[in-house]
Write a protein that holds these residues in place. Sequence first.
Motif, PDB file in Angstrom:
ATOM      1  N   ALA A  95      69.426  52.984  13.766  1.00  0.00           N
ATOM      2  CA  ALA A  95      69.805  51.923  13.391  1.00  0.00           C
ATOM      3  C   ALA A  95      70.325  52.209  12.062  1.00  0.00           C
ATOM      4  O   ALA A  95      71.461  51.544  11.692  1.00  0.00           O
ATOM      5  N   ALA A 121      73.319  54.204  11.974  1.00  0.00           N
ATOM      6  CA  ALA A 121      74.411  53.312  12.537  1.00  0.00           C
ATOM      7  C   ALA A 121      75.027  52.591  11.496  1.00  0.00           C
ATOM      8  O   ALA A 121      76.361  52.357  11.356  1.00  0.00           O
ATOM      9  N   ASP A 166      79.073  52.692   9.866  1.00  0.00           N
ATOM     10  CA  ASP A 166      80.032  51.462  10.170  1.00  0.00           C
ATOM     11  C   ASP A 166      79.214  50.247  10.191  1.00  0.00           C
ATOM     12  O   ASP A 166      78.547  49.875  11.576  1.00  0.00           O
ATOM     13  N   ALA A 189      80.210  46.969  10.471  1.00  0.00           N
ATOM     14  CA  ALA A 189      80.672  45.813  11.547  1.00  0.00           C
ATOM     15  C   ALA A 189      80.261  46.405  12.920  1.00  0.00           C
ATOM     16  O   ALA A 189      79.796  45.507  13.766  1.00  0.00           O
ATOM     17  N   ALA A 190      80.406  47.672  13.370  1.00  0.00           N
ATOM     18  CA  ALA A 190      80.146  48.147  14.604  1.00  0.00           C
ATOM     19  C   ALA A 190      78.831  47.993  14.647  1.00  0.00           C
ATOM     20  O   ALA A 190      78.349  47.805  16.053  1.00  0.00           O
ATOM     21  N   ALA A 191      78.060  48.263  13.958  1.00  0.00           N
ATOM     22  CA  ALA A 191      76.426  48.198  13.960  1.00  0.00           C
ATOM     23  C   ALA A 191      76.148  46.776  14.410  1.00  0.00           C
ATOM     24  O   ALA A 191      75.364  46.439  15.032  1.00  0.00           O
ATOM     25  N   GLN A 192      76.826  45.703  13.370  1.00  0.00           N
ATOM     26  CA  GLN A 192      76.480  44.413  13.837  1.00  0.00           C
ATOM     27  C   GLN A 192      76.661  43.891  15.341  1.00  0.00           C
ATOM     28  O   GLN A 192      76.192  43.371  15.979  1.00  0.00           O
ATOM     29  N   LEU A 193      77.858  44.523  15.839  1.00  0.00           N
ATOM     30  CA  LEU A 193      78.271  44.354  17.080  1.00  0.00           C
ATOM     31  C   LEU A 193      77.259  44.807  18.142  1.00  0.00           C
ATOM     32  O   LEU A 193      77.236  44.656  19.297  1.00  0.00           O
ATOM     33  N   MET A 194      76.461  45.757  17.853  1.00  0.00           N
ATOM     34  CA  MET A 194      75.514  46.330  18.583  1.00  0.00           C
ATOM     35  C   MET A 194      74.220  45.526  18.662  1.00  0.00           C
ATOM     36  O   MET A 194      73.184  45.656  19.262  1.00  0.00           O
ATOM     37  N   GLY A 195      74.223  44.510  17.709  1.00  0.00           N
ATOM     38  CA  GLY A 195      72.980  43.619  17.641  1.00  0.00           C
ATOM     39  C   GLY A 195      71.965  44.058  16.478  1.00  0.00           C
ATOM     40  O   GLY A 195      71.051  43.652  16.140  1.00  0.00           O
ATOM     41  N   ILE A 196      72.478  44.979  15.541  1.00  0.00           N
ATOM     42  CA  ILE A 196      71.818  45.476  14.623  1.00  0.00           C
ATOM     43  C   ILE A 196      71.816  44.350  13.343  1.00  0.00           C
ATOM     44  O   ILE A 196      73.063  44.115  12.938  1.00  0.00           O
ATOM     45  N   ASN A 197      70.781  43.899  12.826  1.00  0.00           N
ATOM     46  CA  ASN A 197      70.905  43.170  11.701  1.00  0.00           C
ATOM     47  C   ASN A 197      71.038  43.940  10.366  1.00  0.00           C
ATOM     48  O   ASN A 197      69.776  44.547   9.929  1.00  0.00           O
TER      49      ASN A 197
END
Lengths: 235, 292
Positions: free
Chosen positions: B167, B170, B174, B176-184
Amino acid sequence: MGELLNVENINVYYGAIHAIKGVSFTVNEGEVVTLIGANGAGKSTTLQTVSGLLRSRTGSITFNGENISHIPTHKLVNKGLAQVPEGRRIFLQMTVRENLDMGAFTQKSGIDESLERVYEQFPRLKEREKQIAGTLSGGEQQMLAMGRALMSHPKLLMMDEPSMGLAPILVDQIFEIIQSLHKAGTTILLVEQNAQKALRVADRAYVLETGRIVMSGTGKELSASPEVQKAYLGG
Amino acid sequence: MEFLSYLISGISLGSVYAIIALGYTMVYGIAKMLNFAHGDVIMVGGYISLIAMMNAGLSPWVAILLAMVVCTLLGVLIEGLAYRPLRAAPSLAVLITAIGVSYLLQNSALLIFGANPKSYTPIITGTVHLFDGQLSISYVSLLTVAACIVIMVALTLFTSKSKMGKAMRAVSEDKAAAQLMGINVNSTISLTFAIGSALAAIAGVLLCSSYSTLMPTTGSMPGIKAFTAAVFGGIGSIPGAFLGGLILGIVESLSKAYISSQLANSIVFAALIVVLLVKPTGLLGKYIPEKV
């Protein structure tokens, strides 16, 4: 068919620029809905507002009966919302498998099953499982972005310009995949510049123009509309 | 034999730089910011361990643990209070804030502990004698090198195998993309600061043990050198920080021995300039072009 996503009167600003002006639309369960429009019409901005990367000053966004207008982006995946972002945004320095693992970041169980399903849908990804994502071709990267989003079993899959920058044969392939996902029951919100292809796969569509929805209807209706043909279908 | 002894002291010094550089490089890789207060966290680690050993009479190992806990909390606190509000701010604002935090820590230490150098009892004493006593290596040196290798291997495994480590990578690529994966993203950055600061505490104890002194500016120069090491090796790269730290330590030690002890620092920084001229991404820095 219940209402899965309801966007009600959102207004989004980039500083002083009023990018989205009172947009409302709905996506019902099992539907493919597309937002079409020219560059800068506000399609991606709308999608990013739904996923919480941007915030609306007004109105509400309801997903699966819950108001998600103020929920942080990273908590939405668990609620069943996944996005294939514009420009794919895969993790270029990680392997294909690691990218898929990130797609399942919030999943507690069933990751192996999801992986199997994604590999079935995209056999190329399985072949390249251990490869660094940055070495994939553009089309493979798009498949990885879609596979990654599917890893979380989304109730709604939002796709932002999946055909962008791809060769025509790959564009066809991407739309075939969208159709097969649709058949399998996935609800899809598709943002596209390729209006012709998007309208062909969509149950319903909205046309965005400078931040406003100017037309809506079924995919067939809009394909047949003279205004849409003139503005977006090249004739 | 003399050369070997300088080389070993260079490797030991380089190991300290490498441990500090790992903290720099991880924070840079994930938060895309240069945390210039990192060097001063080392100093805090030094004082905490000193107090724990001298005033509280705790064993050195407990002292290290305590220093790590305090520095971890301090690192997370600094990130939360000083850097998090600036997440969307221009990078120059963040840089100036980091320099401000650095001065704040130094001056707070000056107020609390005074300007006089304190003598620091090494956590382990003794030396190994090799080749009939011609070559002697202190246990502190050996411990430093061993600690550096263990940390480097542990971090590499953590970022390549664990879920949180992936994570982190990730988020580093990126956000924004990490947030879209559910990563805080915020808690991932906090975790990075926590790890970096715990490493700074270890570096502080090892550094003070090999120099036997401690004052409020102790962390400043090693901090800058470690930053140089991180850039030298390719900022953002964990093996790069390790390699950069080692090379820098060896260059510094050999320059001191054979060229001039006054010019040693200049030589170290000149080496950085040369590397950046030849390979702007650093020794192991990667540049991956984006396919469109």
